[in-house]
Design an enzyme around this catalytic site. Sequence first.
Site, short mmCIF file in Angstrom:
data_model
loop_
_atom_site.label_atom_id
_atom_site.label_comp_id
_atom_site.label_asym_id
_atom_site.label_seq_id
_atom_site.Cartn_x
_atom_site.Cartn_y
_atom_site.Cartn_z
N TYR A 55 -35.51 9.80 1.63
CA TYR A 55 -34.46 10.70 1.96
C TYR A 55 -33.93 11.22 0.92
O TYR A 55 -33.66 11.34 0.08
CB TYR A 55 -33.04 8.74 2.07
CG TYR A 55 -32.73 8.31 2.86
CD1 TYR A 55 -31.84 9.14 3.72
CD2 TYR A 55 -33.12 7.18 3.45
CE1 TYR A 55 -31.41 8.30 4.80
CE2 TYR A 55 -32.93 6.75 4.66
CZ TYR A 55 -32.10 7.28 5.40
OH TYR A 55 -31.38 6.58 6.70
N GLU A 57 -30.25 12.32 1.69
CA GLU A 57 -29.44 13.47 2.77
C GLU A 57 -28.74 14.14 1.46
O GLU A 57 -28.12 14.44 0.09
CB GLU A 57 -28.25 12.31 2.03
CG GLU A 57 -28.27 11.40 3.38
CD GLU A 57 -27.45 10.07 3.24
OE1 GLU A 57 -27.78 9.27 2.47
OE2 GLU A 57 -27.30 9.34 4.80
N ASP A 216 -27.80 31.21 20.81
CA ASP A 216 -28.69 30.06 20.52
C ASP A 216 -29.91 30.57 21.51
O ASP A 216 -30.19 30.42 22.52
CB ASP A 216 -28.40 28.65 22.45
CG ASP A 216 -29.30 27.58 21.96
OD1 ASP A 216 -30.19 27.62 21.54
OD2 ASP A 216 -28.57 26.59 22.89
N THR A 242 -34.18 25.94 18.21
CA THR A 242 -35.29 24.84 17.82
C THR A 242 -35.90 25.59 17.86
O THR A 242 -36.60 26.28 17.80
CB THR A 242 -35.73 23.86 19.64
OG1 THR A 242 -36.73 25.04 20.02
CG2 THR A 242 -34.08 23.38 19.90
N LYS A 245 -40.29 24.95 20.45
CA LYS A 245 -40.59 25.96 21.80
C LYS A 245 -41.10 27.04 21.30
O LYS A 245 -42.45 26.97 20.88
CB LYS A 245 -39.39 26.50 22.13
CG LYS A 245 -38.50 24.98 22.49
CD LYS A 245 -37.09 25.12 23.44
CE LYS A 245 -36.51 23.63 23.66
NZ LYS A 245 -34.77 23.97 24.26
N ARG A 251 -40.95 20.02 16.28
CA ARG A 251 -39.53 19.24 16.83
C ARG A 251 -38.14 19.08 15.83
O ARG A 251 -38.40 18.43 15.42
CB ARG A 251 -39.51 17.11 17.76
CG ARG A 251 -40.35 17.32 18.31
CD ARG A 251 -40.13 16.70 19.18
NE ARG A 251 -39.38 17.08 20.71
CZ ARG A 251 -40.03 18.19 21.43
NH1 ARG A 251 -40.92 18.45 21.84
NH2 ARG A 251 -39.41 18.18 22.72
#
Length: 437
Positions: A55, A57, A216, A242, A245, A251
């Site tokens: 984790y 954060e 984008d 992203t 792609k 991902r």
Amino acid sequence: MENAVRYLTQYDPEVGALASAEAKRQQRTLSLIPSENYTSKAVQLALATAYANKYAEGYPYVWSDGSREDRRNGRYYRGQEYTNELERLAIRRALQLFTPDPGEYHANVQPLSGAPANLAVLSAFLKPGDTFLGLALDYGGHLTHGHGVNITGQYYNAVQYRLNDSYELDYDEIRRLAKQHAPKIIFCGATAYPLRISFRQLGAIARETGALLVADIAHICGLCVTGCHEHPFPHADIVTTTTHKLLRGPRAGLIVCKKPYGAAIDRALFPGLQGGPHMNAVAAMAVALKEAMSPDYQRYAGQVVRNAKRLSKLLQEEGFKLMGGRTDNHLLLLDVVGSAGGLGAKDGSWLAKQWETAGIVANKNTIPGDTRPWYPSGVRLGTPAITTIGMIDQDMVHVAEWIIRATRHAENETELRRIRDEIGQFMEQFAFESFYV
Ligand SMILES: *Cc1c(COP(=O)(O)O)cnc(C)c1O
């Protein structure tokens, strides 16, 4: 690692068998979905590191007085010496890849995917009800650019622009809408647009109307960073993408922006929208960003476009109708209902299903005028994945032949299965990287 695969298969035979079946499916079929790609073994290995357990954060820095202090720890939990170092590395690589002037820009590598990256940008600068402009979904835009079924179309006043009759961006129309509605943000970028986007013209419209320009580039990122397409910077203020792609990473999502927007975007993403980042995806992203700076990737991006152009020509010569009349990038949008030469189909959904029987994997896509989104008139094809495994111009002749045969004989199961076998054999010569085949 091959041992590790054996380990998984023995430890959990059901998941092991499925993983291996999926890898073989990918290896033996023609993967023509333009938003998909094949990652390198290095990217796959990075995803399987112990970073998946951690984790983290927060950020490996804090913001104070609008500037970033890299030496202060902005994490909520302890145990971050290696997550901090990794995230800083990924950020440095993102800035190096995206801009010649890293000092003037900021990168956030934590978006879990493209959709949360876009929502974070909108929520950073807009209050619910505020206006932004985006390309309509049935004209190639993305759901997250303001479609009514998406939160971006429900929380904000999303004004949607359309393409002209030649399926081209209509800059005069965008300018007119921007003047009329005074949006805070103009979103550009697309998921099914085969032509070039002029970020320069869009940047001029944004400055004229006082809007921020968000580009984008989820689909064309790999072309922008290799000079195969105009780069969104310096015209855009913020770039979202992203990384799975054309960029060929894990991902995940990535935001790069001009420095003054960095603090607001960081806050909007965490704690505004997300919890802990997926640090294993950040590790894999760092690997992919490094790969994207290599001469190999440069050659790859050029070949993706050459393959798409060649495939377009071959399909067009036989009667397929291409939206926009050509392709400038990695994707082709076919109007399969309007195609000629015995290639006309009932709808794109049905045709894509018949192609799958033949081992040709593509996706249905709406085109302007479609009223039934589940039965649209279009099919979308792309060359990123088949270029990764090594296909070049002359291989497109075979690809086109199979597509044409599978369309003309779409009702003939025997012929479709024959094509599937031919494709399976053809694919054996290419370099598909997976530990599971
Ligand atoms: C794919 C895509 C996205 C969304 O990415 P996800 O990772 O599926 O959330 C956003 N914008 C555009 C233009 C895309 O093509």
